[in-house]
Motif scaffolding. Structure first.
Motif, short mmCIF file in Angstrom:
data_model
loop_
_atom_site.label_atom_id
_atom_site.label_comp_id
_atom_site.label_asym_id
_atom_site.label_seq_id
_atom_site.Cartn_x
_atom_site.Cartn_y
_atom_site.Cartn_z
N LEU A 174 23.30 3.48 61.42
CA LEU A 174 24.12 2.26 61.36
C LEU A 174 23.64 1.21 62.35
CD1 LEU A 174 27.78 3.55 60.88
CD2 LEU A 174 26.34 2.31 59.24
N ALA A 175 23.26 1.65 63.55
CA ALA A 175 22.75 0.68 64.54
C ALA A 175 21.49 0.00 64.03
CB ALA A 175 22.48 1.39 65.87
N THR A 176 20.60 0.78 63.42
CA THR A 176 19.37 0.21 62.88
C THR A 176 19.68 -0.74 61.73
OG1 THR A 176 18.19 2.23 63.49
CG2 THR A 176 17.06 0.74 61.99
N PHE A 177 20.58 -0.32 60.85
CA PHE A 177 20.98 -1.18 59.73
C PHE A 177 21.58 -2.48 60.21
CE2 PHE A 177 24.44 -2.54 56.88
CZ PHE A 177 23.68 -2.89 55.76
N LEU A 178 22.52 -2.39 61.13
CA LEU A 178 23.23 -3.60 61.59
C LEU A 178 22.33 -4.56 62.36
CD1 LEU A 178 26.65 -2.02 62.60
CD2 LEU A 178 26.14 -3.44 60.59
N THR A 179 21.31 -4.03 63.02
CA THR A 179 20.41 -4.92 63.76
C THR A 179 19.25 -5.42 62.90
OG1 THR A 179 19.11 -3.04 64.62
CG2 THR A 179 20.96 -3.85 65.98
N SER A 180 19.22 -5.02 61.63
CA SER A 180 18.13 -5.42 60.73
C SER A 180 18.29 -6.81 60.15
CB SER A 180 18.02 -4.44 59.56
OG SER A 180 17.63 -3.17 60.00
N PHE A 181 19.37 -7.48 60.52
CA PHE A 181 19.65 -8.80 59.95
C PHE A 181 19.69 -9.85 61.05
CE2 PHE A 181 21.70 -5.67 57.24
CZ PHE A 181 21.15 -5.97 56.01
N PRO A 182 19.16 -11.01 60.77
CA PRO A 182 19.22 -12.10 61.77
C PRO A 182 20.59 -12.79 61.73
CG PRO A 182 17.98 -12.81 59.86
CD PRO A 182 18.35 -11.38 59.63
N TRP A 183 21.58 -12.18 62.26
CA TRP A 183 22.96 -12.69 62.22
C TRP A 183 22.97 -14.03 62.81
CZ3 TRP A 183 25.93 -9.63 59.28
CH2 TRP A 183 25.60 -8.29 59.19
N VAL A 228 16.81 9.84 66.44
CA VAL A 228 16.60 9.14 67.70
C VAL A 228 15.35 8.25 67.60
CG1 VAL A 228 15.99 9.51 70.15
CG2 VAL A 228 17.86 10.80 69.11
N SER A 229 14.44 8.62 66.70
CA SER A 229 13.23 7.81 66.54
C SER A 229 13.53 6.42 65.98
CB SER A 229 12.22 8.53 65.64
OG SER A 229 12.67 8.57 64.30
N TYR A 230 14.77 6.15 65.60
CA TYR A 230 15.17 4.80 65.19
C TYR A 230 15.24 3.84 66.38
CZ TYR A 230 16.62 5.87 60.36
OH TYR A 230 16.65 6.20 59.05
N ILE A 231 15.29 4.35 67.58
CA ILE A 231 15.45 3.49 68.76
C ILE A 231 14.38 2.40 68.85
CG2 ILE A 231 15.44 3.46 71.29
CD1 ILE A 231 17.03 6.11 71.17
N PRO A 232 13.08 2.72 68.65
CA PRO A 232 12.09 1.63 68.69
C PRO A 232 12.34 0.56 67.63
CG PRO A 232 10.99 3.74 68.89
CD PRO A 232 12.43 4.03 68.56
N GLN A 233 12.80 0.96 66.44
CA GLN A 233 13.09 -0.04 65.40
C GLN A 233 14.29 -0.89 65.79
OE1 GLN A 233 11.21 -0.85 62.66
NE2 GLN A 233 12.59 -2.60 62.71
#
Length: 88
Positions: free
Chosen positions: A79-88, A23-28
């Motif tokens: 997966l949410a953190t991974f997918l939002t890590s890119f400037p699509w 859950v600590s991935y939420i800030p990232q």
């Protein structure tokens, strides 16, 4: 304290701590959505690790629900953190 009671308490505490870790991935995720992108590799590996542990826990002869529940959030938040890590 008997070993089975200790193991029961330990499994519950470890499950809660593991869920908190993912859950600590939420800030990232929020930072990623605001353009402050983080590294994608670690959350992807966490998601794959969580997936493998969930498969293991679910398909064991005697299902291991604490292991499953502790690792399921890794799939979602990793997966949410991974997918939002890119400037699509």
């Amino acid at each position: 304290m008997k070993e089975t009671k200790f193991i029961s308490i330990l499994s519950k505490v470890a499950t809660v701590i593991a869920i908190c870790m993912y859950v600590s991935y939420i800030p990232q995720i929020i930072n990623n959505l605001h353009g402050n992108y983080g590294a994608p590799l670690q959350p992807l590996v966490a998601a794959l690790n969580g997936l493998l542990w969930c498969i293991y826990a679910y398909f064991k002869k005697q299902r291991d629900w604490p292991v499953f529940l502790a690792n399921f959030p890794a799939i979602i938040f990793g997966l949410a953190t991974f997918l939002t890590s890119f400037p699509w």
